[in-house]
Design a protein around this motif. Structure first.
Motif: not given
Length: 144
Positions: A19-32
């Motif tokens: 299984p691939p790892d979870f993205e460490k740089s993922a940000i919660d929410g919606e981007p601008d």
């Protein structure tokens, strides 16, 4: 110990799924997201929608994708950037619903404009069974 060595060998030989790892740089929410990035919806089926930029730029070996997993998704997703030769030149780890990844590092990217495929891969949570995949062709512009 012999059993362990044979077991490992067989897993590699038959292509054991890791299984691939979870993205460490993922940000919660919606981007601008900047308006001129071609950021748009890719609806893959009833289980999930993602958003991604269609106008990409190679900026010192990175590109802003703003890869976003809709908060209502029933799957985990990841994004791969694939060259014309089929090489994965950039990818995220797994992104959960309601998260986004702004930037992906590129490897072996030429110093000129080039065509790529953006491949979205879905995974059912916990089991990692396939949630389907989709591809989109685009170009990465070389930014000077």
């Amino acid at each position: 110990m012999v059993i362990s060595i044979c077991y490992s060998h067989n897993n590699i030989e038959y292509g054991e799924f890791i299984p691939p790892d979870f993205e460490k740089s993922a940000i919660d929410g919606e981007p601008d997201v900047p308006e001129n990035s071609g950021y748009s919806l890719m609806s893959l089926d009833d289980d999930y929608n993602i958003y991604v930029c269609g106008k990409l730029k190679n900026n010192n070996g990175e590109t802003d994708v703003y890869f976003t997993s809709d908060i209502n998704n029933n799957v985990w997703v990841k994004l791969q950037i694939i060259s014309e030769t089929g090489e994965i030149i950039g990818e995220t780890g797994i992104v959960k619903p309601g998260q986004y990844v702004k930037t992906i590092k590129l490897k072996n990217a030429p110093n000129k404009d080039f065509e790529v495929k953006l491949k979205v891969v879905g995974y059912e949570p916990e089991t990692y069974h396939s949630g389907g995949s989709a591809e989109m062709k685009t170009t990465i512009d070389f930014k000077q």
